[in-house]
Design a protein around this motif. Structure first.
Motif, PDB file in Angstrom:
ATOM      1  N   VAL A   1       1.957   9.672   6.690  1.00  0.00           N
ATOM      2  CA  VAL A   1       1.760   8.403   7.404  1.00  0.00           C
ATOM      3  C   VAL A   1       3.039   8.045   8.159  1.00  0.00           C
ATOM      4  O   VAL A   1       3.002   7.661   9.333  1.00  0.00           O
ATOM      5  CB  VAL A   1       1.354   7.269   6.424  1.00  0.00           C
ATOM      6  N   THR A   2       4.168   8.189   7.491  1.00  0.00           N
ATOM      7  CA  THR A   2       5.466   7.898   8.121  1.00  0.00           C
ATOM      8  C   THR A   2       5.681   8.756   9.359  1.00  0.00           C
ATOM      9  O   THR A   2       6.177   8.281  10.392  1.00  0.00           O
ATOM     10  CB  THR A   2       6.615   8.117   7.119  1.00  0.00           C
ATOM     11  N   LYS A   3       5.272  10.025   9.285  1.00  0.00           N
ATOM     12  CA  LYS A   3       5.437  10.928  10.441  1.00  0.00           C
ATOM     13  C   LYS A   3       4.582  10.488  11.627  1.00  0.00           C
ATOM     14  O   LYS A   3       5.017  10.572  12.782  1.00  0.00           O
ATOM     15  CB  LYS A   3       5.066  12.360  10.039  1.00  0.00           C
ATOM     16  N   VAL A   4       3.373  10.010  11.345  1.00  0.00           N
ATOM     17  CA  VAL A   4       2.513   9.516  12.439  1.00  0.00           C
ATOM     18  C   VAL A   4       3.114   8.232  13.021  1.00  0.00           C
ATOM     19  O   VAL A   4       3.089   8.012  14.243  1.00  0.00           O
ATOM     20  CB  VAL A   4       1.064   9.276  11.957  1.00  0.00           C
ATOM     21  N   MET A   5       3.668   7.381  12.159  1.00  0.00           N
ATOM     22  CA  MET A   5       4.330   6.162  12.645  1.00  0.00           C
ATOM     23  C   MET A   5       5.517   6.518  13.552  1.00  0.00           C
ATOM     24  O   MET A   5       5.729   5.880  14.590  1.00  0.00           O
ATOM     25  CB  MET A   5       4.810   5.309  11.466  1.00  0.00           C
TER      26      MET A   5
ATOM     27  N   CYS B   1       0.834  -1.205   0.000  1.00  0.00           N
ATOM     28  CA  CYS B   1       0.000   0.000   0.000  1.00  0.00           C
ATOM     29  C   CYS B   1       0.864   1.248   0.000  1.00  0.00           C
ATOM     30  O   CYS B   1       2.027   1.219   0.401  1.00  0.00           O
ATOM     31  CB  CYS B   1      -0.953   0.007   1.197  1.00  0.00           C
ATOM     32  N   LYS B   2       0.278   2.324  -0.438  1.00  0.00           N
ATOM     33  CA  LYS B   2       0.986   3.605  -0.475  1.00  0.00           C
ATOM     34  C   LYS B   2       1.306   4.055   0.956  1.00  0.00           C
ATOM     35  O   LYS B   2       0.444   3.991   1.829  1.00  0.00           O
ATOM     36  CB  LYS B   2       0.098   4.641  -1.156  1.00  0.00           C
ATOM     37  N   VAL B   3       2.539   4.456   1.179  1.00  0.00           N
ATOM     38  CA  VAL B   3       2.922   4.997   2.485  1.00  0.00           C
ATOM     39  C   VAL B   3       3.414   6.419   2.266  1.00  0.00           C
ATOM     40  O   VAL B   3       4.536   6.655   1.830  1.00  0.00           O
ATOM     41  CB  VAL B   3       4.031   4.139   3.147  1.00  0.00           C
ATOM     42  N   SER B   4       2.546   7.366   2.570  1.00  0.00           N
ATOM     43  CA  SER B   4       2.876   8.774   2.336  1.00  0.00           C
ATOM     44  C   SER B   4       3.824   9.279   3.418  1.00  0.00           C
ATOM     45  O   SER B   4       3.999   8.657   4.472  1.00  0.00           O
ATOM     46  CB  SER B   4       1.604   9.619   2.326  1.00  0.00           C
ATOM     47  N   GLU B   5       4.391  10.428   3.171  1.00  0.00           N
ATOM     48  CA  GLU B   5       5.289  11.056   4.141  1.00  0.00           C
ATOM     49  C   GLU B   5       4.550  11.328   5.455  1.00  0.00           C
ATOM     50  O   GLU B   5       5.093  11.148   6.543  1.00  0.00           O
ATOM     51  CB  GLU B   5       5.832  12.367   3.558  1.00  0.00           C
TER      52      GLU B   5
ATOM     53  N   LEU C   1      -7.333   9.714  14.609  1.00  0.00           N
ATOM     54  CA  LEU C   1      -7.059   9.440  13.192  1.00  0.00           C
ATOM     55  C   LEU C   1      -8.016  10.212  12.293  1.00  0.00           C
ATOM     56  O   LEU C   1      -7.608  10.807  11.285  1.00  0.00           O
ATOM     57  CB  LEU C   1      -7.180   7.941  12.899  1.00  0.00           C
ATOM     58  N   CYS C   2      -9.291  10.216  12.672  1.00  0.00           N
ATOM     59  CA  CYS C   2     -10.296  10.934  11.884  1.00  0.00           C
ATOM     60  C   CYS C   2      -9.975  12.430  11.849  1.00  0.00           C
ATOM     61  O   CYS C   2     -10.126  13.089  10.814  1.00  0.00           O
ATOM     62  CB  CYS C   2     -11.680  10.680  12.471  1.00  0.00           C
ATOM     63  N   CYS C   3      -9.513  12.968  12.979  1.00  0.00           N
ATOM     64  CA  CYS C   3      -9.105  14.379  13.024  1.00  0.00           C
ATOM     65  C   CYS C   3      -7.984  14.659  12.021  1.00  0.00           C
ATOM     66  O   CYS C   3      -7.973  15.713  11.371  1.00  0.00           O
ATOM     67  CB  CYS C   3      -8.616  14.750  14.428  1.00  0.00           C
TER      68      CYS C   3
ATOM     69  N   ASP D   1      -4.469   7.391   1.781  1.00  0.00           N
ATOM     70  CA  ASP D   1      -3.793   6.864   2.970  1.00  0.00           C
ATOM     71  C   ASP D   1      -4.658   5.848   3.718  1.00  0.00           C
ATOM     72  O   ASP D   1      -4.239   5.314   4.749  1.00  0.00           O
ATOM     73  CB  ASP D   1      -3.448   8.001   3.954  1.00  0.00           C
ATOM     74  N   ASN D   2      -5.864   5.575   3.225  1.00  0.00           N
ATOM     75  CA  ASN D   2      -6.823   4.761   3.988  1.00  0.00           C
ATOM     76  C   ASN D   2      -6.282   3.405   4.419  1.00  0.00           C
ATOM     77  O   ASN D   2      -6.431   3.001   5.575  1.00  0.00           O
ATOM     78  CB  ASN D   2      -8.114   4.544   3.175  1.00  0.00           C
ATOM     79  N   ILE D   3      -5.648   2.691   3.470  1.00  0.00           N
ATOM     80  CA  ILE D   3      -5.163   1.346   3.810  1.00  0.00           C
ATOM     81  C   ILE D   3      -4.019   1.440   4.818  1.00  0.00           C
ATOM     82  O   ILE D   3      -4.007   0.728   5.830  1.00  0.00           O
ATOM     83  CB  ILE D   3      -4.726   0.585   2.539  1.00  0.00           C
ATOM     84  N   ALA D   4      -3.089   2.351   4.592  1.00  0.00           N
ATOM     85  CA  ALA D   4      -1.953   2.513   5.516  1.00  0.00           C
ATOM     86  C   ALA D   4      -2.417   2.971   6.898  1.00  0.00           C
ATOM     87  O   ALA D   4      -1.815   2.612   7.916  1.00  0.00           O
ATOM     88  CB  ALA D   4      -0.946   3.508   4.944  1.00  0.00           C
ATOM     89  N   THR D   5      -3.503   3.735   6.948  1.00  0.00           N
ATOM     90  CA  THR D   5      -4.026   4.200   8.242  1.00  0.00           C
ATOM     91  C   THR D   5      -4.419   3.013   9.118  1.00  0.00           C
ATOM     92  O   THR D   5      -4.140   2.993  10.321  1.00  0.00           O
ATOM     93  CB  THR D   5      -5.238   5.136   8.036  1.00  0.00           C
ATOM     94  N   VAL D   6      -5.030   1.994   8.515  1.00  0.00           N
ATOM     95  CA  VAL D   6      -5.415   0.803   9.286  1.00  0.00           C
ATOM     96  C   VAL D   6      -4.224  -0.136   9.458  1.00  0.00           C
ATOM     97  O   VAL D   6      -3.898  -0.556  10.574  1.00  0.00           O
ATOM     98  CB  VAL D   6      -6.583   0.048   8.612  1.00  0.00           C
ATOM     99  N   PHE D   7      -3.578  -0.485   8.348  1.00  0.00           N
ATOM    100  CA  PHE D   7      -2.580  -1.551   8.377  1.00  0.00           C
ATOM    101  C   PHE D   7      -1.269  -1.145   9.057  1.00  0.00           C
ATOM    102  O   PHE D   7      -0.581  -1.983   9.628  1.00  0.00           O
ATOM    103  CB  PHE D   7      -2.289  -2.036   6.959  1.00  0.00           C
TER     104      PHE D   7
END
Length: 328
Positions: free
Chosen positions: A77-81, A71-75, A166-168, A179-185
């Motif tokens: 998403v990486t920052k939240v990780m 899945c796409k992993v945006s910048e 996450l919704c915020c 980012d939907n898939i990366a948000t869950v997975f």
């Protein structure tokens, strides 16, 4: 859009799009459901529709996909990780202390104080500078995600706070539809591993009457999203196969539902049918899509309609308690 289309199976729902006006005023969220009668306001509120719609949207996005999917992993998403990694790493700085009682190690309180004093800086690092005005509002959801310091407990209300967080991130435009898939997975799955680590490290009590509003003592949503993943998965069919140790060991790293079952089997002793009766009953349902839709209904009834959970929910400009407009 009418309310029914949002509370249904959610397949038509889009996640909250950043529609905030330039002069949007963020507010520090407050608790608003003070009495049982306030529950009717909550169930007709914008916050309720946003929250249930968000769960349904992500439920649809990950349908029939294993955690290992590319899945796409945006910048962002990486920052939240990275933010979650830092929160995770703090646990080792506050080891459990020697104390007489079995449950609720008080070292958790020190860990949570550290998370709360660090949350603003962590969010400043994770968010674009133009979104920093949102931090006083969204940090409350992050801080509420890991358990209660007084009772040293954790439950579905804390899980709900993280999903609201996450919704915020979607509502302020930090996360986008792709980012939907990366948000869950990635993000939610990482959160789940932190929650389990906290439960084990600090011997946290299940919130509420020992998890009475949940499928297990602590979580609910990973069973919803996890069952969506298993739709059309031929190797774990019929669903009763999720009880087999061989299946659990083989697929727990690919499917959230099975990782939840594995965790329950590790922390609980005795026959599964006795300690996890609701999950045992679910194993008899004929298809994963029926289980998935049944769990969404059950979540609304057993978690979102329960005053002891919702009395702790915070409402602000992103999750307004005002009534959802039936016609937009």
């Amino acid at each position: 859009m009418n309310a029914e289309s949002v509370i249904g199976d959610g397949s038509k729902m889009e996640p909250p799009t950043p529609t905030l006006p330039v002069n949007h005023r963020f507010v520090e969220p407050q608790k608003a459901v003070k009495t049982i009668t306030d529950m009717a306001i909550w169930e007709k509120s914008e916050a309720y529709m946003e929250y249930t719609g968000f769960i349904a949207t992500l439920n649809e996005a990950i349908k029939a996909k294993p955690l290992s999917v590319d899945c796409k992993v945006s910048e962002n998403v990486t920052k939240v990780m990275n933010l979650l990694d830092k929160i995770d790493n703090l646990i080792s700085e506050f080891p459990p202390i020697e104390q007489p009682q079995r449950f609720g190690n008080v070292a958790f309180r020190d860990w949570l104080i550290k998370v709360k004093t660090s949350s603003t800086i962590l969010l400043q690092e994770a968010l674009d500078s133009k979104l920093h005005l949102a931090i006083p509002e969204i940090k409350v959801y992050l801080e509420e995600s890991f358990g209660n310091a007084t009772r040293i407990d954790y439950g579905t209300g804390h899980e709900m706070a993280f999903i609201m967080f996450l919704c915020c991130l979607y509502k302020i435009g930090s996360l986008q539809i792709d980012d939907n898939i990366a948000t869950v997975f990635l993000i939610f799955n990482k959160y789940l591993s932190i929650a389990r680590k906290l439960q084990q490290t600090y011997r946290m009590e299940p919130a509420g009457s020992h998890g009475v509003w949940s499928l297990d003592d602590y979580q609910f949503v990973p069973f919803i999203w996890g069952s969506s993943q298993l739709i059309d998965q031929p190797r774990i069919y019929p669903p009763a196969k999720f009880l087999e140790d061989e299946i659990i060991d083989k697929y727990c790293n690919d499917y959230m539902f099975l990782s939840c079952i594995k965790y329950i089997k590790e922390v609980k002793k005795g026959p599964f049918a006795e300690h996890s009766n609701q999950l045992w009953s679910i194993s008899a349902v004929g298809s994963w899509s029926k289980i998935n839709q049944g769990l969404i209904k059950m979540y609304k009834k057993e978690v979102l309609a329960k005053f002891p959970v919702i009395q702790h929910v915070y409402f602000g400009s992103l999750f307004p308690i005002r009534r959802f407009p039936l016609h937009r």
